[in-house]
Design a protein around this motif. Structure first.
Motif, PDB file in Angstrom:
ATOM      1  N   GLY A 214      33.713  41.023  37.123  1.00 23.27           N
ATOM      2  CA  GLY A 214      32.724  42.068  37.350  1.00 23.27           C
ATOM      3  C   GLY A 214      31.390  41.486  37.758  1.00 23.27           C
ATOM      4  N   GLY A 215      30.434  42.358  38.073  1.00 25.57           N
ATOM      5  CA  GLY A 215      29.108  41.888  38.436  1.00 25.57           C
ATOM      6  C   GLY A 215      28.316  42.923  39.184  1.00 25.57           C
ATOM      7  N   LEU A 216      27.241  42.466  39.802  1.00 22.82           N
ATOM      8  CA  LEU A 216      26.323  43.320  40.554  1.00 22.82           C
ATOM      9  C   LEU A 216      26.494  43.028  42.038  1.00 22.82           C
ATOM     10  N   VAL A 217      26.608  44.094  42.825  1.00 25.40           N
ATOM     11  CA  VAL A 217      26.787  43.936  44.267  1.00 25.40           C
ATOM     12  C   VAL A 217      26.071  45.076  44.976  1.00 25.40           C
ATOM     13  N   GLN A 218      25.642  44.829  46.185  1.00 26.17           N
ATOM     14  CA  GLN A 218      25.006  45.888  46.968  1.00 26.17           C
ATOM     15  C   GLN A 218      26.057  46.811  47.565  1.00 26.17           C
ATOM     16  N   ALA A 219      25.651  48.027  47.853  1.00 27.08           N
ATOM     17  CA  ALA A 219      26.548  48.990  48.496  1.00 27.08           C
ATOM     18  C   ALA A 219      27.081  48.394  49.797  1.00 27.08           C
ATOM     19  N   GLY A 220      28.386  48.591  50.003  1.00 28.69           N
ATOM     20  CA  GLY A 220      29.039  48.023  51.179  1.00 28.69           C
ATOM     21  C   GLY A 220      29.659  46.663  50.926  1.00 28.69           C
TER      22      GLY A 220
ATOM     23  N   SER B 254      39.869  58.607  45.416  1.00 22.22           N
ATOM     24  CA  SER B 254      38.499  58.151  45.638  1.00 22.22           C
ATOM     25  C   SER B 254      38.406  56.695  46.084  1.00 22.22           C
ATOM     26  N   VAL B 255      39.484  55.919  45.895  1.00 25.03           N
ATOM     27  CA  VAL B 255      39.424  54.497  46.241  1.00 25.03           C
ATOM     28  C   VAL B 255      40.419  54.105  47.330  1.00 25.03           C
ATOM     29  N   LYS B 256      41.255  55.027  47.747  1.00 27.40           N
ATOM     30  CA  LYS B 256      42.251  54.717  48.776  1.00 27.40           C
ATOM     31  C   LYS B 256      41.570  54.211  50.037  1.00 27.40           C
ATOM     32  N   GLY B 257      42.133  53.145  50.595  1.00 27.34           N
ATOM     33  CA  GLY B 257      41.571  52.565  51.805  1.00 27.34           C
ATOM     34  C   GLY B 257      40.444  51.576  51.563  1.00 27.34           C
ATOM     35  N   ARG B 258      39.926  51.545  50.341  1.00 29.99           N
ATOM     36  CA  ARG B 258      38.840  50.614  50.007  1.00 29.99           C
ATOM     37  C   ARG B 258      39.263  49.572  48.971  1.00 29.99           C
ATOM     38  N   PHE B 259      40.090  49.973  48.031  1.00 33.61           N
ATOM     39  CA  PHE B 259      40.542  49.087  46.954  1.00 33.61           C
ATOM     40  C   PHE B 259      42.002  48.715  47.182  1.00 33.61           C
ATOM     41  N   THR B 260      42.344  47.493  46.770  1.00 34.55           N
ATOM     42  CA  THR B 260      43.725  47.027  46.849  1.00 34.55           C
ATOM     43  C   THR B 260      44.115  46.378  45.529  1.00 34.55           C
ATOM     44  N   VAL B 261      45.217  46.833  44.954  1.00 31.70           N
ATOM     45  CA  VAL B 261      45.725  46.259  43.706  1.00 31.70           C
ATOM     46  C   VAL B 261      46.911  45.365  44.053  1.00 31.70           C
ATOM     47  N   SER B 262      46.994  44.224  43.379  1.00 31.38           N
ATOM     48  CA  SER B 262      48.074  43.274  43.654  1.00 31.38           C
ATOM     49  C   SER B 262      48.353  42.462  42.398  1.00 31.38           C
ATOM     50  N   THR B 263      49.467  41.728  42.412  1.00 33.77           N
ATOM     51  CA  THR B 263      49.807  40.849  41.306  1.00 33.77           C
ATOM     52  C   THR B 263      50.174  39.468  41.847  1.00 33.77           C
TER      53      THR B 263
ATOM     54  N   ASN C 251      52.224  38.586  35.927  1.00 33.90           N
ATOM     55  CA  ASN C 251      51.456  38.664  34.700  1.00 33.90           C
ATOM     56  C   ASN C 251      49.958  38.545  34.943  1.00 33.90           C
ATOM     57  N   ARG C 252      49.548  38.670  36.189  1.00 32.33           N
ATOM     58  CA  ARG C 252      48.135  38.741  36.525  1.00 32.33           C
ATOM     59  C   ARG C 252      47.967  39.820  37.585  1.00 32.33           C
ATOM     60  N   VAL C 253      47.000  40.684  37.364  1.00 33.61           N
ATOM     61  CA  VAL C 253      46.747  41.762  38.322  1.00 33.61           C
ATOM     62  C   VAL C 253      45.335  41.622  38.859  1.00 33.61           C
ATOM     63  N   TYR C 254      45.178  41.941  40.137  1.00 30.98           N
ATOM     64  CA  TYR C 254      43.893  41.840  40.803  1.00 30.98           C
ATOM     65  C   TYR C 254      43.489  43.212  41.351  1.00 30.98           C
ATOM     66  N   LEU C 255      42.209  43.418  41.461  1.00 31.77           N
ATOM     67  CA  LEU C 255      41.698  44.609  42.129  1.00 31.77           C
ATOM     68  C   LEU C 255      40.642  44.144  43.127  1.00 31.77           C
ATOM     69  N   GLN C 256      41.002  44.155  44.397  1.00 37.19           N
ATOM     70  CA  GLN C 256      40.060  43.823  45.451  1.00 37.19           C
ATOM     71  C   GLN C 256      39.326  45.100  45.844  1.00 37.19           C
ATOM     72  N   MET C 257      38.023  45.088  45.676  1.00 37.87           N
ATOM     73  CA  MET C 257      37.208  46.270  45.927  1.00 37.87           C
ATOM     74  C   MET C 257      36.290  45.998  47.108  1.00 37.87           C
ATOM     75  N   ASN C 258      36.506  46.723  48.190  1.00 42.68           N
ATOM     76  CA  ASN C 258      35.693  46.584  49.405  1.00 42.68           C
ATOM     77  C   ASN C 258      34.918  47.875  49.649  1.00 42.68           C
ATOM     78  N   SER C 259      33.925  47.774  50.495  1.00 45.93           N
ATOM     79  CA  SER C 259      33.102  48.943  50.853  1.00 45.93           C
ATOM     80  C   SER C 259      32.637  49.687  49.611  1.00 45.93           C
ATOM     81  N   LEU C 260      32.131  48.948  48.665  1.00 43.94           N
ATOM     82  CA  LEU C 260      31.731  49.540  47.386  1.00 43.94           C
ATOM     83  C   LEU C 260      30.579  50.518  47.563  1.00 43.94           C
ATOM     84  N   LYS C 261      30.609  51.550  46.733  1.00 42.65           N
ATOM     85  CA  LYS C 261      29.597  52.603  46.745  1.00 42.65           C
ATOM     86  C   LYS C 261      28.923  52.664  45.386  1.00 42.65           C
TER      87      LYS C 261
END
Length: 126
Positions: free
Chosen positions: A9-15, A60-69, A74-84
């Motif tokens: 987690g952390g702080l990021v600018q929009a986009g 609300s996240v389709k097309g912007r977020f991608t979940v993968s393992t 036994n490890r899951v990732y959430l790639q979050m792009n075009s953050l709002k």
């Protein structure tokens, strides 16, 4: 029993983009995913992935977020792009340890997940 440890987690600018990671110890879960919560609101479903790599996303996240393992499932990732700014929340990793025949229609229900991580803050500035 499955234990979950999140990071990323952390702080990021929009986009901008962030990648969350969650490691599961113990039994490999049937499904792992992510929920998020803001103060005063219910914890809401974000995305999940099963052992067969079937994925589900909130609208609300389709097309912007991608979940993968990873290959070991036994490890899951959430790639979050075009953050709002409205993506700002505490993000929780969740695991559904056992197979459920109704998972395909109840994947968004918190009650289906028996293990939870401690949460990681994601803040998107405008």
């Amino acid at each position: 029993q499955v234990q979950l440890v999140e990071s990323g987690g952390g702080l990021v600018q929009a986009g901008g983009s962030l990648r969350l990671s969650c490691a599961a110890s113990g039994r490999t879960p049937y499904a792992m995913g992510w929920f998020r919560q803001v103060p005063g609101k219910e914890r809401e479903f974000v995305a999940t992935i099963t052992q067969t790599d079937t994925t589900y996303y909130a609208d609300s996240v389709k097309g912007r977020f991608t979940v993968s393992t990873d290959n070991a499932k036994n490890r899951v990732y959430l790639q979050m792009n075009s953050l709002k700014p409205e993506d700002t929340a505490v993000y929780y990793c969740a695991a559904s340890t056992y197979y459920s025949s109704t998972y395909y229609k109840s994947y968004g229900s918190k009650s289906l997940y028996d293990q939870w991580g401690q949460g990681t803050q994601v803040t998107v500035s405008s």
